[in-house]
Design an enzyme around this catalytic site. Structure first.
Site, mmCIF file in Angstrom:
data_model
loop_
_atom_site.group_PDB
_atom_site.id
_atom_site.type_symbol
_atom_site.label_atom_id
_atom_site.label_comp_id
_atom_site.label_asym_id
_atom_site.label_seq_id
_atom_site.Cartn_x
_atom_site.Cartn_y
_atom_site.Cartn_z
ATOM 1 N N SER A 245 44.463 37.082 39.755
ATOM 2 C CA SER A 245 43.902 35.933 40.454
ATOM 3 C C SER A 245 44.550 34.651 39.936
ATOM 4 O O SER A 245 45.759 34.482 40.069
ATOM 5 C CB SER A 245 42.371 35.942 40.296
ATOM 6 O OG SER A 245 41.752 35.100 41.234
ATOM 7 N N HIS B 229 38.826 42.488 45.185
ATOM 8 C CA HIS B 229 39.642 41.628 44.329
ATOM 9 C C HIS B 229 39.874 42.210 42.936
ATOM 10 O O HIS B 229 40.719 41.708 42.204
ATOM 11 C CB HIS B 229 38.920 40.268 44.218
ATOM 12 C CG HIS B 229 39.750 39.143 43.696
ATOM 13 N ND1 HIS B 229 40.993 38.809 44.206
ATOM 14 C CD2 HIS B 229 39.507 38.247 42.696
ATOM 15 C CE1 HIS B 229 41.453 37.759 43.551
ATOM 16 N NE2 HIS B 229 40.582 37.405 42.630
ATOM 17 N N ASP C 220 40.321 42.265 49.875
ATOM 18 C CA ASP C 220 40.519 41.260 48.833
ATOM 19 C C ASP C 220 40.405 39.847 49.395
ATOM 20 O O ASP C 220 40.844 39.577 50.518
ATOM 21 C CB ASP C 220 41.931 41.458 48.265
ATOM 22 C CG ASP C 220 42.136 40.874 46.892
ATOM 23 O OD1 ASP C 220 41.461 39.898 46.538
ATOM 24 O OD2 ASP C 220 43.019 41.400 46.179
#
Length: 303
Positions: free
Chosen positions: A114, A280, A254
Site C-alpha cells: 500500500s 488489499h 482490492d
C-alpha cells in the site's frame, strides 16, 4: 527462529528520533534480507508480520520496522510537527539510515504494501540504491491521483445509503462520528480485509487510531478522500528508471484496482504481475495467503 529487536537513531535537522526494527533470521548468514515497508502512512508494522513465512520458505532474514511517528517508533510531539515535516523524502532518508545501520546496503530486497509500495517505488526510482536486488510492490500505485480514482470508483459502487452517508459526513466535517466509521467499515470489509480482522491487523489499526497524526496529515480522513500532503504525490514519470526486477501484486476486490497497478507493469522494464482473488491484504486472506507467499518466495529466489 532467531529474532532481534533494536532501535537506530535517525537525525532530522537538529533533532534525533529512533526507528524501531525487528530482524527475523540471521543477518550474518550471508543471505540478503527482505526489508518490509508497512502501509498507512501511519499504520504500524504488526499486520505485516505474517511475512515471516518468507524467512521460513527462503531462509533469508526478514526485517520489519515502524516508520517514525507510529507504533514503536512513536515520539512525543508527533502531533506538533508541521505538515511540511511529513514528506516522502523523510521516509526515504529513514530507510537509507536503517539500511546503513544494518550494514546491508550492498544487498537487500524491499517489499512494500500500500503506502509502503508507493514509498518503495519512489525510493527505487529516485534514489536507485545500488544494493537493491528485488522489489515487491503489493497493492500500491505510482500516483495518488490514480489511487483516488480507484477508490472513488469503488465508493460509487457501494449501496446508495452508505455512499451518501460517507459523502455527507465528509462534507460536514464529521468524519469522527460513529456512523461515518460504520460506513467506512463497509468499504473496508469489501475492499481491504474481511472481518473479523486478524489480531495483527487490529493491533496495527489500534496504533493508528491512538496516534493518527501521520495518516491524517499525509493521507486524510479516509482511503478515498485524500486531503493530506500526499494528494499531489506521483513518481509516475520516474518509474521507467527502475532497473531492479519487480513483482507487482493486487487483488480482484482490492482498493488498489488495476488502474493503480497497470502503469508499473507498462513502464518498469523487468516486471511481473500476479493477481489474487481477494482484497488489499493477500498475506492475511486465507484464500490467497499460501499462493502469495509462494509467488513472493519464487520471485526472490529465481528472478
Amino acid at each position: 527462529m532467531a529474532e532481534v529487536t533494536g532501535k537506530v537513531d535517525f537525525k532530522v535537522g537538529d533533532d534525533t528520533y529512533q526507528t524501531w526494527y525487528k530482524i527475523v533470521g540471521d543477518l550474518t548468514s550471508g543471505a540478503h534480507p527482505l526489508i518490509v515497508l508497512h502501509g498507512g502512512p501511519g499504520v504500524s508494522h504488526e499486520y505485516m508480520t505474517p511475512l515471516v513465512e518468507i524467512h521460513n520458505k527462503c531462509n533469508i532474514p526478514v526485517v520489519f520496522y515502524d516508520q517514525i511517528g507510529i507504533g514503536k517508533s512513536f515520539f512525543e510531539g508527533v502531533a506538533d510537527k508541521p505538515k511540511e515535516f511529513w514528506t516522502v523524502d523523510l521516509f526515504m532518508d529513514e530507510l537509507d539510515n536503517l539500511v546503513a545501520h544494518l550494514g546491508v546496503q550492498n544487498g537487500f530486497a524491499l517489499l512494500g504494501h500500500s503506502w509502503g509500495a508507493m514509498l518503495g517505488a519512489h525510493y527505487a526510482s529516485y534514489r536507485h540504491p545500488v544494493g537493491l536486488e528485488h522489489l515487491v510492490l503489493t497493492s500500491g500505485t505510482p500516483s495518488m491521483a490514480l489511487w483516488e480514482q480507484s477508490t472513488r470508483q469503488l465508493l460509487k459502487a457501494l449501496p446508495a445509503d452508505v455512499r451518501e452517508a460517507i459523502e455527507r459526513h465528509e462534507k460536514e466535517g464529521t468524519t469522527d462520528s460513529p456512523e461515518y466509521e460504520q460506513m467506512v467499515g463497509i468499504f473496508f470489509e469489501k475492499h481491504v480485509c474481511k472481518s473479523p480482522w486478524p489480531k495483527v491487523m487490529e493491533a496495527s489499526f489500534a496504533a493508528m487510531m491512538q496516534h493518527p497524526t501521520v495518516y491524517h496529515t499525509m493521507n486524510g480522513p479516509s482511503e478515498f478522500t485524500i486531503t493530506g500532503t500526499l494528494k499531489s504525490w506521483s513518481c509516475l514519470d520516474q518509474i521507467h528508471t527502475i532497473t531492479t526486477p519487480t513483482l507487482l501484486t493486487n487483488g480482484v476486490m482490492d482498493e488498489a484496482q488495476d488502474v493503480c497497478v497497470s502503469p508499473f507493469f507498462q513502464r518498469i522494464p523487468h516486471v511481473k504481475w500476479a493477481q489474487f482473488s481477494q482484497r488489499h491484504m493477500p498475506f492475511l486472506e486465507e484464500e490467497d495467503q499460501a499462493r502469495y507467499f509462494q509467488v513472493v518466495a519464487d520471485f526472490l529466489t529465481y528472478a
